[in-house]
Design an enzyme around this catalytic site. Structure first.
Site, PDB file in Angstrom:
ATOM      1  N   ARG A  28       4.860  12.619  -1.994  1.00  0.00           N
ATOM      2  CA  ARG A  28       5.035  13.246  -0.672  1.00  0.00           C
ATOM      3  C   ARG A  28       6.202  12.582   0.046  1.00  0.00           C
ATOM      4  NH1 ARG A  28       0.563  11.464   2.198  1.00  0.00           N
ATOM      5  NH2 ARG A  28       1.769  12.118   3.981  1.00  0.00           N
ATOM      6  N   ALA A  86       2.926  -0.637   4.917  1.00  0.00           N
ATOM      7  CA  ALA A  86       2.536  -0.638   6.337  1.00  0.00           C
ATOM      8  C   ALA A  86       2.015  -2.005   6.802  1.00  0.00           C
ATOM      9  CB  ALA A  86       1.494   0.445   6.589  1.00  0.00           C
ATOM     10  N   PRO A 106       0.781  -1.226   0.000  1.00  0.00           N
ATOM     11  CA  PRO A 106       0.000   0.000   0.000  1.00  0.00           C
ATOM     12  C   PRO A 106       0.822   1.290   0.000  1.00  0.00           C
ATOM     13  CG  PRO A 106      -0.379  -1.281   2.014  1.00  0.00           C
ATOM     14  CD  PRO A 106       0.427  -2.128   1.090  1.00  0.00           C
ATOM     15  N   ASN A 107       0.345   2.211  -0.814  1.00  0.00           N
ATOM     16  CA  ASN A 107       0.855   3.584  -0.930  1.00  0.00           C
ATOM     17  C   ASN A 107       2.181   3.710  -1.664  1.00  0.00           C
ATOM     18  OD1 ASN A 107      -1.306   4.926   0.475  1.00  0.00           O
ATOM     19  ND2 ASN A 107      -0.552   3.912   2.315  1.00  0.00           N
ATOM     20  N   ARG A 143      12.716   5.066  12.866  1.00  0.00           N
ATOM     21  CA  ARG A 143      11.532   5.916  12.690  1.00  0.00           C
ATOM     22  C   ARG A 143      10.572   5.732  13.876  1.00  0.00           C
ATOM     23  NH1 ARG A 143       9.264   5.242   6.814  1.00  0.00           N
ATOM     24  NH2 ARG A 143       8.092   7.068   7.527  1.00  0.00           N
ATOM     25  N   TYR A 186      11.485   8.931   1.422  1.00  0.00           N
ATOM     26  CA  TYR A 186      11.464   7.904   0.371  1.00  0.00           C
ATOM     27  C   TYR A 186      12.157   8.317  -0.927  1.00  0.00           C
ATOM     28  CZ  TYR A 186       7.963   6.037   3.544  1.00  0.00           C
ATOM     29  OH  TYR A 186       7.323   5.556   4.662  1.00  0.00           O
ATOM     30  N   HIS A 219      12.776  -2.559   2.592  1.00  0.00           N
ATOM     31  CA  HIS A 219      12.188  -1.263   2.951  1.00  0.00           C
ATOM     32  C   HIS A 219      13.098  -0.160   2.460  1.00  0.00           C
ATOM     33  CE1 HIS A 219       9.003  -3.083   5.127  1.00  0.00           C
ATOM     34  NE2 HIS A 219       9.885  -3.926   5.612  1.00  0.00           N
ATOM     35  N   ASN A 273       8.049  -5.546  -0.598  1.00  0.00           N
ATOM     36  CA  ASN A 273       7.937  -4.421   0.331  1.00  0.00           C
ATOM     37  C   ASN A 273       6.453  -4.358   0.702  1.00  0.00           C
ATOM     38  OD1 ASN A 273       7.691  -2.035   1.704  1.00  0.00           O
ATOM     39  ND2 ASN A 273       8.984  -0.853   0.305  1.00  0.00           N
ATOM     40  N   GLU A 331      12.577  -9.392   2.120  1.00  0.00           N
ATOM     41  CA  GLU A 331      11.763  -8.205   2.426  1.00  0.00           C
ATOM     42  C   GLU A 331      12.647  -6.970   2.300  1.00  0.00           C
ATOM     43  OE1 GLU A 331       8.880  -8.385   5.583  1.00  0.00           O
ATOM     44  OE2 GLU A 331       9.615  -6.476   6.405  1.00  0.00           O
TER      45      GLU A 331
HETATM   46  O1  CA2 Z   1      10.378   2.195   3.967  1.00  0.00           O
HETATM   47  C1  CA2 Z   1       9.553   1.500   3.363  1.00  0.00           C
HETATM   48  O2  CA2 Z   1       9.774   1.008   2.274  1.00  0.00           O
HETATM   49  C2  CA2 Z   1       8.160   1.280   3.960  1.00  0.00           C
HETATM   50  O3  CA2 Z   1       7.813  -0.077   3.712  1.00  0.00           O
HETATM   51  C3  CA2 Z   1       7.208   2.207   3.232  1.00  0.00           C
HETATM   52  C4  CA2 Z   1       5.771   2.086   3.771  1.00  0.00           C
HETATM   53  C5  CA2 Z   1       5.774   2.316   5.264  1.00  0.00           C
HETATM   54  O4  CA2 Z   1       4.459   2.164   5.786  1.00  0.00           O
HETATM   55  C6  CA2 Z   1       6.700   1.352   5.975  1.00  0.00           C
HETATM   56  O5  CA2 Z   1       6.682   1.603   7.364  1.00  0.00           O
HETATM   57  C7  CA2 Z   1       8.125   1.511   5.445  1.00  0.00           C
HETATM   58  C8  CA2 Z   1       4.769   3.033   3.152  1.00  0.00           C
HETATM   59  C9  CA2 Z   1       5.170   3.873   2.052  1.00  0.00           C
HETATM   60  C10 CA2 Z   1       4.349   5.112   2.081  1.00  0.00           C
HETATM   61  O6  CA2 Z   1       4.620   5.711   0.903  1.00  0.00           O
HETATM   62  C11 CA2 Z   1       4.336   7.008   0.789  1.00  0.00           C
HETATM   63  C12 CA2 Z   1       4.516   7.458  -0.473  1.00  0.00           C
HETATM   64  C13 CA2 Z   1       4.260   8.773  -0.728  1.00  0.00           C
HETATM   65  C14 CA2 Z   1       3.846   9.602   0.266  1.00  0.00           C
HETATM   66  C15 CA2 Z   1       3.670   9.118   1.531  1.00  0.00           C
HETATM   67  C16 CA2 Z   1       3.908   7.814   1.799  1.00  0.00           C
END
Ligand code: CA2
Length: 145
Positions: A17, A77, A9-10, A107, A22, A100, A74, A98
């Protein structure tokens, strides 16, 4: 060799953002980077992204049935609480890494726990997009399992 890269997700919103966490590159750039790396290494790669837990589980099961050689995942969340994805990963016998993008250990408290990594051989974190390529290499070079 056939690899599957799963993004949860996301992650399709990368670059939109939180660039300080990221990076500035978007999901399409990540996909291009992965495809280029796969071509260089002479392996075939399938890219899959979903915001839905069940769809990710279906994809993991499908990878097993179609004899995929390894999974890079990946789980977004879901990493931190999905026992269903953990079970799916555990149920398929193949190399699994896996990854990240960020360093989940430096964090928020809730990100420090990875439930899903219990179904993978190794966890890579905090290397940005390069972590996906490193994860692929571990599988390609037979360094997991
Ligand atoms: O660091 C990573 O790759 C994560 O798996 C990214 C996940 C986060 O929930 C994990 O804790 C760590 C989520 C990515 C969220 O992506 C966004 C993209 C654009 C704007 C905000 C968030």
């Amino acid at each position: 060799m056939k690899l599957l890269i799963i993004n949860g997700p996301n992650l399709n919103f990368l670059g939109i953002r939180e660039p300080e966490i990221y990076g500035k590159e978007n999901y399409e750039a990540l996909c291009e980077m992965i495809k280029d790396h796969a071509a260089k290494k002479n392996v075939s790669v399938e890219l899959f992204q979903s915001n839905h837990e069940g769809a990710i589980i279906d994809k993991i099961q499908e990878a097993y049935l179609n004899k995929t050689d390894g999974i890079v995942i990946n789980p977004g969340a879901y990493t931190h609480y999905s026992y269903a994805i953990l079970d799916a990963l555990r149920s398929v016998d193949m190399p699994k890494v896996e990854i990240h993008i960020s360093d989940i250990d430096s964090r928020e408290e809730f990100r420090k726990t990875s439930v899903t990594s219990g179904g993978c051989d190794t966890l890579i974190k905090g290397r940005g997009f390069k972590g996906y390529l490193d994860a692929m290499d571990l599988i390609i070079e037979n360094k997991v399992k």
